[in-house]
Structures are given as C-alpha cells and as structure tokens.
Enzyme design. Structure first.
Site, short mmCIF file in Angstrom:
data_model
loop_
_atom_site.label_atom_id
_atom_site.label_comp_id
_atom_site.label_asym_id
_atom_site.label_seq_id
_atom_site.Cartn_x
_atom_site.Cartn_y
_atom_site.Cartn_z
N GLY A 9 -6.27 -22.56 -9.94
CA GLY A 9 -6.26 -21.26 -10.62
C GLY A 9 -7.30 -20.33 -10.03
O GLY A 9 -7.97 -19.58 -10.76
N ASN A 83 -10.37 -25.45 -12.58
CA ASN A 83 -10.53 -24.21 -13.32
C ASN A 83 -9.25 -23.75 -14.03
O ASN A 83 -9.32 -23.11 -15.07
CB ASN A 83 -10.99 -23.11 -12.36
N SER A 135 -14.87 -24.89 -22.10
CA SER A 135 -14.99 -23.69 -22.94
C SER A 135 -15.86 -23.98 -24.15
O SER A 135 -15.94 -25.12 -24.61
CB SER A 135 -13.60 -23.25 -23.40
N TYR A 148 -6.02 -25.60 -27.82
CA TYR A 148 -6.87 -25.21 -26.71
C TYR A 148 -8.24 -25.89 -26.82
O TYR A 148 -8.75 -26.47 -25.86
CB TYR A 148 -7.03 -23.70 -26.69
N ILE A 181 -15.80 -14.55 -22.07
CA ILE A 181 -15.91 -13.89 -20.77
C ILE A 181 -14.81 -12.84 -20.64
O ILE A 181 -13.67 -13.07 -21.06
CB ILE A 181 -15.78 -14.92 -19.62
#
Length: 241
Positions: A9, A83, A135, A148, A181
């Site tokens: 990614g 990533n 994350s 997630y 971010i």
C-alpha cells in the site's frame, strides 16, 4: 549493497510518505499497489527524479499467490513494511461476516502472509526489519470500527510474536501505531466531530503522514538495532501507553 524495501500500500497516504522517506542512496524502494497503479508509477517517477532507486509492483495482499509472485520478482527483501489496510465505519451489530472476514484478511492476514513469505530470505541473510503499521484503534478499541480495531490489535500481537521468534536471528519486528492522521482514510471526520476529537489530542491537531514515516525510517535503520517487539505510538499524546 542496496537494501531492498517493500512497502505494501505504498502509493498513497502514510504508505506514500514512507516510500519517499525510505528512498535514499542505500536503498531500492519497491512500492506495492493493488488498485492504484497510476499513483504508484507517478510516485516511483518522483523518487527516481531525486536520483534514488524505486519500482512499482502489483501485489494483492489478500492472496498468497499474488504475494509470492510479487516477492519472487523482487527477490530478497531486507525491510518489509506492512502498511496496506482498509477501514470501515459501521455499527457493531451491522457488521456482516463478510465485512469481518474482509477486514481481518487485509489488515491482519495480509501482514502475516507477507511476513511469512519474506522471512526465509531474511533468515538466510541473518538480517531484516519487519515494521507493521497498526493503529491507536488496536490499543484502545473501536466503537464504530470494531472489526478494524480487532485486526489492528492482532497485528500488534503478530509483531510481538515475530520479535520473540526471530530477533536472535538478526531480524527485528516492531509496530508503529498512528493516532488520527490526515489521510483519505480519516477524511470522513469533519465539522463538529473533528473539532471535538482535536480537543482530546494534547498536541491540538491531527498528525500528518510524514510524522509516521519518520518513525518508520528510524526503525528501518541501524540506529534501532536494540529495539524489537515494540509498538511506537505516533498519536499526539491522545494515548500515553
């Protein structure tokens, strides 16, 4: 000899910032892409114009066959940056089995398969770096992104496990855990929601991709030689540990 770096990614967002940051005289940056071929090629051209070595390669991290084909083409990977990932804003009771499987397949299993495929070469070379982009959600949980958060928490566990197994072979494994971010993935946070969230961040703002890339660059370097099994937070102070 140049270090070969693969960033899954790597064509946009945090991945793009990492690709640009890791490009230097001593490296060949391989930008992994799935659907963003044009963005990957534009980025590679930009890196090459700085005099550094880069290439773009298709890699669907949800499929082991695609990973193997890409890695066979690349050859020995010295530094692997897992990533690539997806997100989905959805109420817990609305998450389908397909949603759950797709999230874990890309955000966790993809990193597992990439690591498993790259490791034999690292073991042979007696040196390697595995850097997983997790994350803050994987540390404090999620409200409307439970699947997630679960996948990212699993990625932290994978990182710690790889560090325990392979560090003695000269291969370190670490995670970088971004907070909020400014990327396409967080572009849905707007208006009052954004104002309220920023109030909870001690630094008073969202982060930018380059701030995550700076930490990845440190972990990829020889300066991090005694750091392994760690999760490095880049979150503006919103989560202290």
């Amino acid at each position: 000899m140049k270090k070969v770096i693969f960033i899954s990614g790597g064509s946009q967002g945090i991945g793009k910032a990492i690709s640009k940051k890791l490009a230097n005289d001593d490296s060949c940056v391989v930008v992994g892409f799935n659907s963003n071929k044009e963005k990957a090629e534009v980025l590679v051209d930009e890196i090459k114009r700085t005099g550094n070595d880069a290439k773009a390669i298709f890699c669907d991290i949800s499929k082991r066959k695609s990973i193997k084909e890409a890695f066979d083409e690349i050859g020995l990977i010295d530094i692997l940056v897992n990533n690539a990932g997806i997100s989905q804003h959805k109420d817990f009771l609305s998450i389908s089995d397909e949603d759950w499987s797709n999230m874990l397949n890309i955000n966790l299993q993809g990193a597992f398969m990439c690591s498993q495929t790259a490791l034999p070469g690292m073991i042979k070379n007696k040196w390697g770096r595995i850097i997983n982009i997790t994350s803050i959600g994987g540390q404090w949980g999620g409200i409307n992104q439970v699947h997630y958060a679960s996948a990212k928490a699993g990625l932290i566990g994978l990182t710690k496990s790889l560090a325990k197994i392979y560090s003695k072979m000269g291969i370190t494994a670490n995670s970088v855990s971004p907070g909020v971010i400014e990327t396409n993935m967080t572009s849905w946070i707007k208006g009052r929601d954004k104002v309220n969230l920023v109030k909870d961040i001690p630094l008073g703002r969202f982060g930018v991709p380059s701030e995550v890339a700076n930490v990845v660059a440190f972990l990829a370097s020889s300066n991090s030689s005694y750091i392994t099994g760690q999760t490095i937070n880049v979150n503006g102070g919103i989560l202290g540990s």
